[in-house]
Design an enzyme around this catalytic site. Sequence first.
Site, mmCIF file in Angstrom:
data_model
loop_
_atom_site.group_PDB
_atom_site.id
_atom_site.type_symbol
_atom_site.label_atom_id
_atom_site.label_comp_id
_atom_site.label_asym_id
_atom_site.label_seq_id
_atom_site.Cartn_x
_atom_site.Cartn_y
_atom_site.Cartn_z
ATOM 1 N N LYS A 214 0.705 -1.088 0.018
ATOM 2 C CA LYS A 214 0.013 -0.009 0.000
ATOM 3 C C LYS A 214 0.864 1.124 -0.038
ATOM 4 O O LYS A 214 1.790 1.382 0.808
ATOM 5 C CB LYS A 214 -0.777 -0.221 1.211
ATOM 6 C CG LYS A 214 -2.295 0.515 1.232
ATOM 7 C CD LYS A 214 -2.891 0.301 2.403
ATOM 8 C CE LYS A 214 -4.314 0.743 2.212
ATOM 9 N NZ LYS A 214 -4.958 0.496 3.856
HETATM 10 C C1 E4P Z 1 -7.950 1.554 3.658
HETATM 11 O O1 E4P Z 1 -7.555 0.699 3.221
HETATM 12 C C2 E4P Z 1 -8.051 2.286 4.962
HETATM 13 O O2 E4P Z 1 -7.378 1.327 5.760
HETATM 14 C C3 E4P Z 1 -9.390 2.441 5.795
HETATM 15 O O3 E4P Z 1 -10.540 2.189 5.192
HETATM 16 C C4 E4P Z 1 -9.365 3.770 6.331
HETATM 17 O O4 E4P Z 1 -10.728 4.027 6.968
HETATM 18 P P1 E4P Z 1 -10.885 5.162 8.104
HETATM 19 O O5 E4P Z 1 -11.133 6.441 7.325
HETATM 20 O O6 E4P Z 1 -11.971 4.715 8.693
HETATM 21 O O7 E4P Z 1 -9.747 5.249 9.154
#
Ligand code: E4P
Length: 230
Positions: free
Chosen positions: A83
């Site tokens: 990522k």
């Molecule tokens: C995506 O891969 C992120 O890990 C995640 O969805 C972020 O979510 P949040 O905005 O609730 O922290």
Amino acid sequence: MRFFIDTGSVAEVEEIAAWGILAGATTNPSLLAKEEGDPGDIVRRICDLVHGPVSAEVLSDDADGMIEEGRALAALHEHVIVKVPFSAQGLRATRALSDEDIRVNMTLVFSPNQALLAAQAGASYVSCFMGRLDDISIDSAAVVGEIVAALRPGGTTTEVLAASIRHPEHVVTAARLGCEVATVPAKVFRQMLDHPLTEAGRERFKADWQTRPEFGEWLRELVSRQPAST
Ligand code: E4P
């Protein structure tokens, strides 16, 4: 639309994977920071549980650092997807990693332009954060719809991954708009199970069946006549 689980918790992955609906998982530094234990062990354990892509995020801000971390994360397990946060440096790293056949999930994508750039850099997934857009009063459905519409005509293989899912309605919106994947927290998966009519219907079937005790006996006997499973 396929489902990933958005978590750093092995226990949550075990719980939801047992439903037979998971195709993968996403972690991020904030989610892993809440967990005890070695992050690499956690990521590997999640990979073994979901048998599919599991995103693990780089922390460096510069492309060279992201590439080094990306290679190391990819070496943790064959299912790891690296990522990479969106930025010019992130695009450079995405191009370099994808040229080495390391799959990248470009994260923190909030606009069709960012998604188009990520796709051209070779990202396998673009993660669009719905909840964080709604948090600042930007219509996440409109943005996700524009991202899907912008990527499709180019025939790209980059998949749109709906992230920052805060409630079941986000999931339905992502599916309706044509996202290939939604990454969903365990809490939202549990909410997706519920409907008052399902619960009431189950109770009614049970109560009606219990008015005929001999039927209960018949079903137990039917089960007992089955050959033992191996
Ligand atoms: C995506 O891969 C992120 O890990 C995640 O969805 C972020 O979510 P949040 O905005 O609730 O922290």
